[in-house]
Design an enzyme around this catalytic site. Structure first.
Site, PDB file in Angstrom:
ATOM      1  N   GLU A 164       0.689  -1.319  -0.412  1.00  0.00           N
ATOM      2  CA  GLU A 164       0.221  -0.009   0.384  1.00  0.00           C
ATOM      3  C   GLU A 164       0.542   1.087   0.507  1.00  0.00           C
ATOM      4  OE1 GLU A 164      -3.325   1.987   3.028  1.00  0.00           O
ATOM      5  OE2 GLU A 164      -3.132  -0.379   2.860  1.00  0.00           O
ATOM      6  N   ASP A 179       0.007   5.205   0.751  1.00  0.00           N
ATOM      7  CA  ASP A 179      -0.730   5.994   1.071  1.00  0.00           C
ATOM      8  C   ASP A 179      -0.338   7.818   1.115  1.00  0.00           C
ATOM      9  OD1 ASP A 179      -2.171   4.142   2.308  1.00  0.00           O
ATOM     10  OD2 ASP A 179      -1.655   4.344   4.344  1.00  0.00           O
ATOM     11  N   GLU A 225      -3.155  10.207   2.388  1.00  0.00           N
ATOM     12  CA  GLU A 225      -4.167  10.989   3.266  1.00  0.00           C
ATOM     13  C   GLU A 225      -4.140  12.362   3.220  1.00  0.00           C
ATOM     14  OE1 GLU A 225      -5.443   6.624   4.351  1.00  0.00           O
ATOM     15  OE2 GLU A 225      -4.130   8.291   5.793  1.00  0.00           O
ATOM     16  N   THR A 260       1.550  10.770   5.009  1.00  0.00           N
ATOM     17  CA  THR A 260       1.934   9.685   4.003  1.00  0.00           C
ATOM     18  C   THR A 260       2.660   8.323   4.927  1.00  0.00           C
ATOM     19  OG1 THR A 260       4.587  10.570   4.030  1.00  0.00           O
ATOM     20  CG2 THR A 260       3.248  11.330   2.547  1.00  0.00           C
ATOM     21  N   ASN A 261       2.103   7.183   3.978  1.00  0.00           N
ATOM     22  CA  ASN A 261       2.754   5.715   4.733  1.00  0.00           C
ATOM     23  C   ASN A 261       3.088   4.717   3.527  1.00  0.00           C
ATOM     24  OD1 ASN A 261       3.659   3.826   6.444  1.00  0.00           O
ATOM     25  ND2 ASN A 261       1.361   3.518   7.171  1.00  0.00           N
ATOM     26  N   ASP A 299       3.417   1.078   9.476  1.00  0.00           N
ATOM     27  CA  ASP A 299       4.216   1.937  10.503  1.00  0.00           C
ATOM     28  C   ASP A 299       5.402   2.731  10.070  1.00  0.00           C
ATOM     29  OD1 ASP A 299       2.315   0.567  12.254  1.00  0.00           O
ATOM     30  OD2 ASP A 299       3.936  -1.035  13.230  1.00  0.00           O
ATOM     31  N   ARG A 300       5.422   3.312   8.776  1.00  0.00           N
ATOM     32  CA  ARG A 300       6.151   4.125   8.667  1.00  0.00           C
ATOM     33  C   ARG A 300       5.405   5.597   7.856  1.00  0.00           C
ATOM     34  NH1 ARG A 300       7.062  -0.990   5.180  1.00  0.00           N
ATOM     35  NH2 ARG A 300       8.634  -2.074   5.808  1.00  0.00           N
ATOM     36  N   GLU A 301       5.157   6.079   8.683  1.00  0.00           N
ATOM     37  CA  GLU A 301       4.256   7.246   8.655  1.00  0.00           C
ATOM     38  C   GLU A 301       5.634   8.572   8.629  1.00  0.00           C
ATOM     39  OE1 GLU A 301       3.391   5.427  11.437  1.00  0.00           O
ATOM     40  OE2 GLU A 301       1.148   4.990  10.945  1.00  0.00           O
ATOM     41  N   ARG A 329       8.577   5.948  20.160  1.00  0.00           N
ATOM     42  CA  ARG A 329       7.516   4.637  19.668  1.00  0.00           C
ATOM     43  C   ARG A 329       8.643   3.365  19.671  1.00  0.00           C
ATOM     44  NH1 ARG A 329       4.555   5.485  13.344  1.00  0.00           N
ATOM     45  NH2 ARG A 329       3.535   3.407  13.494  1.00  0.00           N
TER      46      ARG A 329
END
Length: 292
Positions: A108, A110, A112, A126-127, A135-137, A278
């Protein structure tokens, strides 16, 4: 309360309709939405207007809406112009993204847009997911008001890297780092999806600001969808590095690298590779690579 710096509107590209017959390389240059996409949900909230040259998606308390490309692609350069929801858009999410979903190992990409209170800037989210893992935002503010006019949002996806662009300016690059054990999306064809939906449990200030339904319907407008892309079949793309497929091996030149650095230094507001809290056991592998 944040304000948008002034920015001149970009020149519109000269758009033509073309197709390379006898090849799996498809050029969808500003064809109509009737030709290029299917509306897949919304019960009438998605509308194709202006002889197929404009598509609007709306969100109300009952439902959002969305559409998808008719084709599936394995690598390509994808552009679309958006005019985002004006005013109080808090709680809403507008998307333009590539997605392949099959079981638990989907890929995917992203792009958004998270709404906000009137006068506060949109947040670009974005991801990149590979084999079901995201988990790569990375998140950004924009240097203009995206509700005042149409702007071009693009994704370049080739075997070397994925690049996110705004008005032709790169804002993020995700490189192919399979050589160090980082999965890269290259075996599953993906379809372009776009939607607007309610996400007030997380979208605006972590869910603290809820959607104001008295402002509904929330409407976003799309135009000029372009796909310079390859049709994928069984995880194989027929595209190659030829003069007709320059995007297939396109890299960031020195000017683009400077633009990328400018955006990330001035408008990036979150980077997963800097979030040590995180990832207390260590940052993801790609974050520690000099290739990142």
């Amino acid at each position: 309360m944040a304000a948008y710096p002034s920015e001149p509107n970009p020149l519109l590209l000269l758009l033509v309709i073309s197709l390379l017959v006898g090849s799996d390389l498809v050029l969808v240059d500003a064809g109509t939405f009737y030709q290029d996409v299917d509306i897949i949900w919304g019960d009438g909230r998605a509308k194709i207007l202006n002889n197929g040259n404009l598509l609007t998606l709306s969100l109300d308390r009952a439902s959002g809406s969305g559409f998808q490309s008719k084709n599936e692609y394995l690598f390509g350069k994808f552009d679309i112009q958006l005019k985002l929801v004006p005013g109080n858009s808090a709680g809403t999410v507008t998307t333009f993204y590539q997605l392949h979903s099959q079981g638990s190992a989907w890929d995917e990409i992203d792009f958004e847009f998270l709404g906000n209170l009137s006068g506060d800037p949109y947040l670009v989210h974005t991801n990149v997911y590979t084999q079901g893992k995201g988990d790569r935002e990375q998140q950004f503010y924009l240097w203009f008001d995206p509700t005042a006019d149409f702007h071009t949002y693009s994704v370049l996806w080739n075997p070397r890297h994925i690049v996110f662009y705004v008005d032709g300016r790169p804002i993020r690059e995700f490189k192919n780092m399979e050589s160090i054990g980082v999965p890269y999306p290259k075996r599953q064809s993906m379809r372009m999806y776009a939607s607007i939906w309610n996400a007030d449990d997380w979208a605006t200030r972590g869910g603290l600001v809820k959607t104001d339904w008295t402002q509904a319907p929330f409407t976003v407008s799309y135009r000029n969808f372009n796909a310079h892309a390859c049709i994928g079949s069984n995880g194989v793309s027929s595209c190659n590095n030829s003069s007709n497929n320059r995007w297939y091996s396109q890299e960031l030149d020195s000017t683009s690298q400077k633009q990328l650095k400018w955006v990330q230094e001035n408008y990036m507001v979150y980077n997963y590779c800097a979030d040590t809290k995180r990832f207390p056991q260590g940052l993801p592998l790609e974050c520690n690579s000099t290739k990142k």
